[in-house]
Design a protein around this motif. Structure first.
Motif, PDB file in Angstrom:
ATOM      1  N   LEU A  37      11.043  -2.514  -6.401  1.00 39.04           N
ATOM      2  CA  LEU A  37      11.016  -3.919  -6.033  1.00 39.04           C
ATOM      3  C   LEU A  37      10.085  -4.614  -7.020  1.00 39.04           C
ATOM      4  O   LEU A  37       8.970  -4.155  -7.253  1.00 39.04           O
ATOM      5  N   GLU A  38      10.556  -5.709  -7.623  1.00 44.43           N
ATOM      6  CA  GLU A  38       9.747  -6.447  -8.589  1.00 44.43           C
ATOM      7  C   GLU A  38       9.434  -7.831  -8.022  1.00 44.43           C
ATOM      8  O   GLU A  38      10.333  -8.534  -7.563  1.00 44.43           O
ATOM      9  N   CYS A  39       8.145  -8.189  -8.056  1.00 44.52           N
ATOM     10  CA  CYS A  39       7.701  -9.459  -7.475  1.00 44.52           C
ATOM     11  C   CYS A  39       6.826 -10.225  -8.468  1.00 44.52           C
ATOM     12  O   CYS A  39       6.139  -9.619  -9.289  1.00 44.52           O
ATOM     13  N   ASP A  40       6.870 -11.548  -8.367  1.00 46.45           N
ATOM     14  CA  ASP A  40       5.944 -12.421  -9.092  1.00 46.45           C
ATOM     15  C   ASP A  40       5.030 -13.031  -8.044  1.00 46.45           C
ATOM     16  O   ASP A  40       5.479 -13.828  -7.209  1.00 46.45           O
ATOM     17  N   ILE A  41       3.733 -12.637  -8.083  1.00 50.12           N
ATOM     18  CA  ILE A  41       2.789 -13.067  -7.068  1.00 50.12           C
ATOM     19  C   ILE A  41       1.537 -13.619  -7.748  1.00 50.12           C
ATOM     20  O   ILE A  41       0.845 -12.894  -8.463  1.00 50.12           O
ATOM     21  N   ASN A  42       1.261 -14.876  -7.525  1.00 52.99           N
ATOM     22  CA  ASN A  42       0.050 -15.514  -8.063  1.00 52.99           C
ATOM     23  C   ASN A  42      -0.139 -15.245  -9.552  1.00 52.99           C
ATOM     24  O   ASN A  42      -1.240 -14.960 -10.004  1.00 52.99           O
ATOM     25  N   GLY A  43       0.938 -15.298 -10.307  1.00 55.65           N
ATOM     26  CA  GLY A  43       0.859 -15.080 -11.743  1.00 55.65           C
ATOM     27  C   GLY A  43       0.842 -13.624 -12.168  1.00 55.65           C
ATOM     28  O   GLY A  43       0.784 -13.328 -13.348  1.00 55.65           O
ATOM     29  N   ALA A  44       0.895 -12.710 -11.233  1.00 54.55           N
ATOM     30  CA  ALA A  44       0.923 -11.276 -11.554  1.00 54.55           C
ATOM     31  C   ALA A  44       2.336 -10.751 -11.366  1.00 54.55           C
ATOM     32  O   ALA A  44       3.053 -11.157 -10.452  1.00 54.55           O
ATOM     33  N   LYS A  45       2.729  -9.848 -12.239  1.00 58.12           N
ATOM     34  CA  LYS A  45       4.022  -9.180 -12.105  1.00 58.12           C
ATOM     35  C   LYS A  45       3.763  -7.867 -11.366  1.00 58.12           C
ATOM     36  O   LYS A  45       3.087  -6.982 -11.889  1.00 58.12           O
ATOM     37  N   VAL A  46       4.269  -7.775 -10.140  1.00 56.13           N
ATOM     38  CA  VAL A  46       4.003  -6.624  -9.274  1.00 56.13           C
ATOM     39  C   VAL A  46       5.269  -5.802  -9.131  1.00 56.13           C
ATOM     40  O   VAL A  46       6.334  -6.331  -8.796  1.00 56.13           O
ATOM     41  N   THR A  47       5.138  -4.501  -9.378  1.00 55.93           N
ATOM     42  CA  THR A  47       6.248  -3.577  -9.219  1.00 55.93           C
ATOM     43  C   THR A  47       5.883  -2.568  -8.141  1.00 55.93           C
ATOM     44  O   THR A  47       4.817  -1.954  -8.203  1.00 55.93           O
ATOM     45  N   VAL A  48       6.764  -2.426  -7.164  1.00 59.45           N
ATOM     46  CA  VAL A  48       6.547  -1.521  -6.043  1.00 59.45           C
ATOM     47  C   VAL A  48       7.618  -0.448  -6.119  1.00 59.45           C
ATOM     48  O   VAL A  48       8.809  -0.753  -6.125  1.00 59.45           O
ATOM     49  N   GLU A  49       7.185   0.819  -6.208  1.00 61.90           N
ATOM     50  CA  GLU A  49       8.136   1.928  -6.287  1.00 61.90           C
ATOM     51  C   GLU A  49       8.086   2.736  -5.004  1.00 61.90           C
ATOM     52  O   GLU A  49       7.013   3.067  -4.512  1.00 61.90           O
ATOM     53  N   SER A  50       9.265   3.040  -4.470  1.00 64.76           N
ATOM     54  CA  SER A  50       9.339   3.803  -3.228  1.00 64.76           C
ATOM     55  C   SER A  50      10.095   5.108  -3.467  1.00 64.76           C
ATOM     56  O   SER A  50      10.808   5.267  -4.452  1.00 64.76           O
ATOM     57  N   ASP A  51       9.920   6.021  -2.523  1.00 68.05           N
ATOM     58  CA  ASP A  51      10.546   7.341  -2.586  1.00 68.05           C
ATOM     59  C   ASP A  51      11.931   7.250  -1.965  1.00 68.05           C
ATOM     60  O   ASP A  51      12.076   7.156  -0.756  1.00 68.05           O
ATOM     61  N   GLU A  52      12.974   7.266  -2.814  1.00 65.91           N
ATOM     62  CA  GLU A  52      14.328   7.106  -2.292  1.00 65.91           C
ATOM     63  C   GLU A  52      14.840   8.353  -1.587  1.00 65.91           C
ATOM     64  O   GLU A  52      15.795   8.290  -0.816  1.00 65.91           O
ATOM     65  N   ALA A  53      14.194   9.496  -1.784  1.00 61.41           N
ATOM     66  CA  ALA A  53      14.623  10.737  -1.129  1.00 61.41           C
ATOM     67  C   ALA A  53      14.236  10.755   0.351  1.00 61.41           C
ATOM     68  O   ALA A  53      14.881  11.412   1.160  1.00 61.41           O
ATOM     69  N   SER A 109       0.831  -1.193   0.000  1.00 58.23           N
ATOM     70  CA  SER A 109       0.000   0.000   0.000  1.00 58.23           C
ATOM     71  C   SER A 109       0.871   1.249   0.000  1.00 58.23           C
ATOM     72  O   SER A 109       1.868   1.312   0.722  1.00 58.23           O
ATOM     73  N   PRO A 110       0.519   2.249  -0.805  1.00 62.99           N
ATOM     74  CA  PRO A 110       1.267   3.504  -0.767  1.00 62.99           C
ATOM     75  C   PRO A 110       1.321   4.059   0.656  1.00 62.99           C
ATOM     76  O   PRO A 110       0.331   4.030   1.379  1.00 62.99           O
ATOM     77  N   GLY A 111       2.503   4.506   1.036  1.00 57.45           N
ATOM     78  CA  GLY A 111       2.717   5.031   2.379  1.00 57.45           C
ATOM     79  C   GLY A 111       3.454   4.048   3.271  1.00 57.45           C
ATOM     80  O   GLY A 111       4.020   4.431   4.289  1.00 57.45           O
ATOM     81  N   MET A 112       3.472   2.750   2.902  1.00 61.93           N
ATOM     82  CA  MET A 112       4.204   1.754   3.696  1.00 61.93           C
ATOM     83  C   MET A 112       5.691   2.064   3.640  1.00 61.93           C
ATOM     84  O   MET A 112       6.236   2.355   2.582  1.00 61.93           O
ATOM     85  N   ALA A 113       6.359   1.954   4.786  1.00 61.85           N
ATOM     86  CA  ALA A 113       7.802   2.157   4.841  1.00 61.85           C
ATOM     87  C   ALA A 113       8.521   0.919   4.298  1.00 61.85           C
ATOM     88  O   ALA A 113       7.953  -0.178   4.248  1.00 61.85           O
ATOM     89  N   PHE A 114       9.777   1.085   3.923  1.00 63.45           N
ATOM     90  CA  PHE A 114      10.577  -0.010   3.371  1.00 63.45           C
ATOM     91  C   PHE A 114      10.641  -1.183   4.355  1.00 63.45           C
ATOM     92  O   PHE A 114      10.546  -2.339   3.960  1.00 63.45           O
ATOM     93  N   GLU A 115      10.753  -0.889   5.639  1.00 61.16           N
ATOM     94  CA  GLU A 115      10.817  -1.929   6.666  1.00 61.16           C
ATOM     95  C   GLU A 115       9.529  -2.766   6.669  1.00 61.16           C
ATOM     96  O   GLU A 115       9.575  -3.996   6.740  1.00 61.16           O
TER      97      GLU A 115
END
Length: 163
Positions: free
Chosen positions: A71-87, A43-49
């Motif tokens: 972060l790129e994940c393969d979950i239940n046949g879906a390709k999931v990409t999670v982008e975080s704010d590196e700043a 979910s947007p807003g989740m911290a890296f930890e």
């Protein structure tokens, strides 16, 4: 005594019929307002930890993406990409994208997404959009779901434009 038993039986039958016709009758009013705001737990807003804990708990197959903030994940046949704010030191998620392997019929998928997120779909040029949670926008183009924190996205665009 027999009259009380008959009345109690009628009440039980009436409640059972009401629940059969309107299942949401038993759902507490507080849950009716709750909206889902994640894709596979991200979910947007989740911290890296928090993200790392989720990946470990659910045994997701993930790997770092093209840069440290993806972060790129393969979950239940879906390709999931999670982008975080590196700043930001917490590296909070600002976007979750899930490309579905076999999304099926678009109308059925839109109804299912609306039901899961407890939100009304809005048709636009690119597909469908839902407002889920505070400042979160979910979109679906027939193949991929995209969940974005609009404020973080605007801030990142503005920062990128300054570079």
């Amino acid at each position: 005594m027999k009259v009380a038993i008959v009345i109690a039986g009628l009440i039980v039958v009436a409640v059972a019929a009401l629940v059969a016709i309107q299942p949401s009758f038993l759902k507490p009013a507080s849950l009716a307002l709750v909206k889902k705001s994640d894709i596979f737990g991200f979910s947007p807003g989740m911290a890296f930890e928090e993200t790392s804990k989720l990946v470990n708990q659910r045994h997701y197959l993930c790997r770092p993406g093209r840069n440290a903030s993806t972060l790129e994940c393969d979950i239940n046949g879906a390709k999931v990409t999670v982008e975080s704010d590196e700043a930001d030191a917490r590296r909070p998620i600002w976007r979750v994208n899930a490309t579905l392997n076999n999304p099926g019929e678009q109308d059925a998928a839109v109804k299912s997404i609306s039901d899961q997120f407890n939100a009304q779909a809005i048709k636009d040029r690119e597909g469908w959009t839902w407002i889920v949670g505070r400042g979160l926008k979910l979109s679906y183009d027939g193949l991929a779901l995209n969940l974005v924190d609009e404020a973080a996205e605007a801030r990142l665009r503005k920062a990128e434009a300054k570079r």
